[in-house]
Write an enzyme that holds these catalytic residues in place. Sequence first.
Site, PDB file in Angstrom:
ATOM      1  N   GLN A  62       0.782  -1.211   0.021  1.00  0.00           N
ATOM      2  CA  GLN A  62       0.032  -0.009  -0.066  1.00  0.00           C
ATOM      3  C   GLN A  62       0.832   1.364   0.077  1.00  0.00           C
ATOM      4  OE1 GLN A  62      -0.514  -2.499   2.609  1.00  0.00           O
ATOM      5  NE2 GLN A  62      -2.628  -2.467   3.069  1.00  0.00           N
ATOM      6  N   LYS A  63       0.342   2.188  -0.762  1.00  0.00           N
ATOM      7  CA  LYS A  63       1.151   3.573  -0.872  1.00  0.00           C
ATOM      8  C   LYS A  63       1.595   4.176   0.402  1.00  0.00           C
ATOM      9  CE  LYS A  63       0.842   6.382  -4.838  1.00  0.00           C
ATOM     10  NZ  LYS A  63       0.097   6.807  -5.839  1.00  0.00           N
TER      11      LYS A  63
END
Length: 182
Positions: free
Chosen positions: A69-70
Site C-alpha cells: 500500500q502507498k
Amino acid sequence: MNELFDFFKPKKKKEIKGLVLGLDNAGKTTILKAFKGETVKNLPPTKGFNFQKFEYNKTYFTLWDLGGQKSIRKFWEDYYQKENDCIIYVVDSSDSYRLEETGKELYNILQQPELSGVPLVIYANKQDLNMALSADEILEQLNLDDINDRNWTIVACSALTKQGLSSGLDWLIECNNENSKK
Ligand code: GDP
C-alpha cells in the site's frame, strides 16, 4: 589436515535473503505462502510486513514481504539497508491500469544505492487470468531491457496454480552460486 576435517564436517546449507516487493494486490503474500506450501486462496490484502522462511532445493530462503500500500511504501527503505541477496518484484499481469505505476515503483527501487547490483526476479503473476499480459509484453512495456546494472530475469507465473514459481527460485540459486564463485 584442515581439508580432511572440512570433508567430514556437515555441509552448511546455503542461505538467500531478500525482499519481496510490488504494488498491493500483486500477489506477494500468495507467492510466499505458495513457496511454503500453505493455502493460497482468498487471502486478505497484506497489512504491514510479513516475514517468511522456507527451504527449497537445499537452500534456506528468508524473504520479507513488505506490503504494497502507498502509505507504507516509504518504510521499504528501512529494509533496503539489511543485507539483501535478492529482490523479488511481483507484478499483477492482469492489471494493465497500474502497469505504469508498478514500473515507476520498480525503477525507484533499482535506484536505491543500498540495493545496487542486487539480483532481481520479476514475477509476471496471475498468468491464469485471461486478461493477463504475457511476460514478454510486460518486459516490453516496462522497458526492462534497459536494466543493465545487475542480473535480472522475468518469470511468468501464477501463484494460484503455482506454475512458474520454482523457476524464479532456481534462477536465484544459480545466480547466488555464480556470485559466490567470484
Ligand atoms: P499482495 O497485496 O501483493 O500481498 O497480494 P495478495 O497475495 O494478498 O493477493 C491479492 C489478491 O490476488 C488475492 O485475492 C489473491 O488470491 C489474488 N492472487 C494472487 N496471486 C494470484 C494468481 O496468480 N492468480 C489469481 N487469479 N489471483 C491471484
